[in-house]
Design a protein around this motif. Structure first.
Motif: not given
Length: 190
Positions: A7-8, A12-13, A15, A18, A21-22, A80, A84, A93
């Motif tokens: 994710g980095e 993005r955040e 997992c 994330r 967040d989503d 999401a 993940c 990713e």
């Protein structure tokens, strides 16, 4: 060497964050979009009179916008979570995770209607996410600056990073015979 979590790499955040967040982003998008949609729908379906139209529009927003937001949040949660999961399984990713996540989300949301409906919605979800990812890649490539040529690197006095390395290192314009030639006598004092 710092340890990086998935994710980095995309900015993005990671997992677990994330997913939350989503969910929040999808709920907000659904609530705002649903609010606009249901306000227009309530306004159009109201009896005559401006006050009636405003009242029916607000009533429709209060009744249906949170439901639309919740539906979007459910989609965001499934998407999401699948994204993940695929990233953790594949250790990558890339756009394929999003495409597979769209297909899985479409299929899971339609699973109660039977395997045929689930398959159809999985196909639609995968195609839709493939179109979104393809469009994102195309826009990124269109907006990226062109790669400099070797001549442009030479004009700027820089070394072309795509040029293969030379076999012989340069030692400030010295030849190998100058470097390995001994100007002094060998040291024999052991």
């Amino acid at each position: 060497f710092a340890h990086r979590t998935m994710g980095e790499f995309q900015g993005r955040e990671p997992c677990p964050a994330r997913i939350l967040d989503d969910i929040g982003g999808a709920f907000a998008m659904g609530a705002v979009g649903g609010g606009i949609w249901h306000a227009i729908k309530g306004f159009r379906n109201a009896p005559k009179g401006f006050n009636n139209r405003i009242f029916y529009a607000m009533d429709a927003v209060k009744a249906r916008a949170p439901v639309t937001g919740g539906s979007f949040a459910t989609w965001g949660f499934l998407f999401a979570s699948c994204d993940c999961t695929f990233a953790a399984i594949r250790h990558k990713e890339d756009p394929w995770n999003s495409i597979a996540s769209g297909a899985a989300t479409g299929g899971l949301l339609a699973i109660r209607a039977g395997p045929r409906a689930a398959g159809k919605n999985a196909l639609i979800g995968g195609v839709l996410l493939a179109a979104i990812e393809g469009l994102g890649i195309a826009i990124t490539k269109m907006m990226a600056p062109p790669v400099p040529t070797a001549e442009q690197y030479a004009q700027q006095g820089q070394i072309d990073p795509l040029e293969p390395p030379s076999m012989m290192p340069s030692f400030n314009n010295s030849s190998l015979s100058d470097i390995f030639a001994s100007s002094s006598s060998p040291d024999t004092s052991f």
